[in-house]
Motif scaffolding. Structure first.
Motif, PDB file in Angstrom:
ATOM      1  N   HIS A  77       0.854  -1.194   0.000  1.00  0.00           N
ATOM      2  CA  HIS A  77       0.000   0.000   0.000  1.00  0.00           C
ATOM      3  C   HIS A  77       0.882   1.233   0.000  1.00  0.00           C
ATOM      4  O   HIS A  77       2.074   1.147   0.322  1.00  0.00           O
ATOM      5  CB  HIS A  77      -0.894   0.004   1.249  1.00  0.00           C
ATOM      6  CG  HIS A  77      -0.110   0.006   2.537  1.00  0.00           C
ATOM      7  ND1 HIS A  77       0.156   1.162   3.236  1.00  0.00           N
ATOM      8  CD2 HIS A  77       0.504  -0.987   3.241  1.00  0.00           C
ATOM      9  CE1 HIS A  77       0.874   0.869   4.313  1.00  0.00           C
ATOM     10  NE2 HIS A  77       1.106  -0.436   4.343  1.00  0.00           N
ATOM     11  N   ASP A  88       6.735   2.321   5.183  1.00  0.00           N
ATOM     12  CA  ASP A  88       5.621   1.418   5.490  1.00  0.00           C
ATOM     13  C   ASP A  88       4.695   1.357   4.272  1.00  0.00           C
ATOM     14  O   ASP A  88       4.020   2.337   3.956  1.00  0.00           O
ATOM     15  CB  ASP A  88       4.885   1.950   6.727  1.00  0.00           C
ATOM     16  CG  ASP A  88       3.673   1.110   7.105  1.00  0.00           C
ATOM     17  OD1 ASP A  88       3.361   0.126   6.392  1.00  0.00           O
ATOM     18  OD2 ASP A  88       3.017   1.457   8.104  1.00  0.00           O
ATOM     19  N   GLU A 119      -4.888   0.759   3.335  1.00  0.00           N
ATOM     20  CA  GLU A 119      -4.452  -0.342   4.200  1.00  0.00           C
ATOM     21  C   GLU A 119      -4.494   0.074   5.661  1.00  0.00           C
ATOM     22  O   GLU A 119      -4.805  -0.710   6.557  1.00  0.00           O
ATOM     23  CB  GLU A 119      -3.027  -0.783   3.818  1.00  0.00           C
ATOM     24  CG  GLU A 119      -2.561  -2.069   4.469  1.00  0.00           C
ATOM     25  CD  GLU A 119      -1.837  -1.878   5.790  1.00  0.00           C
ATOM     26  OE1 GLU A 119      -1.536  -2.879   6.437  1.00  0.00           O
ATOM     27  OE2 GLU A 119      -1.564  -0.729   6.189  1.00  0.00           O
TER      28      GLU A 119
HETATM   29 ZN   LIG Z   1       2.119  -1.338   6.001  1.00  0.00          ZN
END
Ligand SMILES: [Zn+2]
Length: 409
Positions: A77, A88, A119
């Protein structure tokens, strides 16, 4: 041989980091202007790499290669938490893009890339991957609002790209592989470069209501009180003690939300509500721990003046990843970073959870410096980012050219 271009990988990660960048971190919450700017930038990069950008009705962005045969889908994502790090999710998407380019340069077709929508759960955790995999019907969440008060269906209706949205059938893909930062300290502490995820933990939520008797904090003698906070403390302590004797190496439990009623300095609390979240890779142990918490509540209720009610409100099963893909990743890791990798459990949920229920799936972790994530300090050494992508590329090459026993789960 698929050879990734490390400069191209790191340049793309740096370019995406600038969209919504704040200091060392990134703020790109799902379906905000910065999230869409980031994903439109990705769509252009997909097109430049010869991948057709396709938006599906829930706002997932795919980059599809011109091939009819089953493809390998790589991604993650690109939205962030309200205060997020630069890697991330983004790492997995940009890894997919780089591997798609490198595979084409090596004469291999069949890599598709995805940036799953939301996400991080502005509207619903794992929104895009859960809707795409059929686990969550759109009708069930279309009226969900985010913390800005926006309704999901209005947000989607406002995206010009979605007027030409296409369904992307999961049957197009023979496997899904997601690279991600670990978001925990295990690899960094051990000085290792790669984690191959075997299982993503399951999770159960127990809502706990501790019923006391609200009264004057000055005039009610101690032996006459039914204090709901003291009841909570006794319950939480007994759970903590009891769980320790039953926990496995990856078991974690958290009383993350506690509310006291009426929450006033001069009132003996009448009620405390709390959530107990339990995570574990083993379904049987999850069930045993939940049952144990329920028993502790019954015992306290039976033996005193406090009543504790429990209700299990969420049961998400663990997601074991595909055995053949896991061993392909571990052999690639052993070839490229001998002795500096491990098999591990993911304590965090990822898009790979819902996707693993519909196709063979796998995950690869790279270290997070000091285990920090969901914060501006989140970081990974550039050499580890490059190494992770190289291991993934080597594994994907095996998947594309090899004949793996897909039905082995
Ligand atoms: Zn993540």
């Amino acid at each position: 041989m698929v050879e990734i271009n490390s400069t191209r990988l790191l340049d793309d990660l740096a370019a995406l980091r600038r969209i919504g960048g704040q200091g060392t971190g990134v703020v790109r919450e799902a379906f905000t202007a910065t999230d869409l700017e980031g994903r439109r930038w990705l769509a252009r990069r997909f097109a430049e790499a010869g991948l057709r950008p396709v938006w599906d009705p829930i706002g997932n962005l795919f980059g599809l290669p011109p091939t009819g045969r089953p493809m390998v889908l790589i991604g993650s994502h690109s939205d962030t938490q309200p205060e997020g790090g630069w890697l991330d999710g983004s790492y997995g998407v940009v890894c997919g893009l780089e591997i798609a380019r490198a595979a084409q340069e090596a004469g291999l077709q069949g890599i598709a890339v995805v940036s799953f929508a939301d996400e991080e759960g502005s509207f619903e955790p794992l929104l895009g991957s859960r809707v795409w995999s059929g686990e969550l019907p759109f009708s069930a969440i279309q009226d969900r609002t985010d913390r800005r008060g926006r309704r999901l269906r209005d947000v989607l209706a406002g995206m010009p790209e979605l007027r030409a949205a296409e369904q992307v059938p999961p049957q197009l893909f023979k496997a899904y592989i997601e690279a991600h930062i670990e978001q925990g300290p295990v690899l960094d502490d051990a000085g290792e470069a790669i984690g191959v995820v075997e299982t993503i933990v399951g999770m159960q939520h127990v809502e706990v209501a501790i019923m006391g008797d609200q009264n004057h904090a000055g005039t009610t003698p101690m032996d006459r009180r039914q204090d709901a906070v003291m009841g909570f403390v006794a319950f939480a302590h007994a759970v903590d003690e009891g769980f320790r004797s039953e926990a496995g190496p990856s078991t974690v439990w958290t009383f993350g939300r506690v509310t006291v009623s009426p929450n006033a300095t001069s009132i003996v609390p009448g009620r405390t509500d709390a959530t107990l979240q339990i995570r574990d890779p083993d379904q049987a142990r999850l069930n045993r721990l939940t049952a144990r918490a329920e028993r502790i509540a019954e015992n306290i209720s039976a033996n005193g003046s406090i009543e504790i009610r429990t209700q299990v409100t969420a049961k998400l099963p663990p997601a074991p990843l595909n055995v053949a893909l896991v061993s392909t990743l571990t052999s690639a890791a052993e070839r490229l970073v001998p002795g500096r990798w491990r098999r591990m459990v993911s304590g965090a949920l990822h898009d790979a959870v819902p996707v693993s229920r519909i196709m063979p799936s796998a995950m690869l972790f790279v270290p997070s410096i000091a285990g920090k994530s969901h914060c501006f300090e989140e970081d990974t050494r550039l050499s580890d980012l490059v190494q992770g992508c190289a291991v993934l590329a080597a594994a994907v090459e095996q998947v594309l050219v090899g004949h793996l026993p897909w039905n082995v789960v």
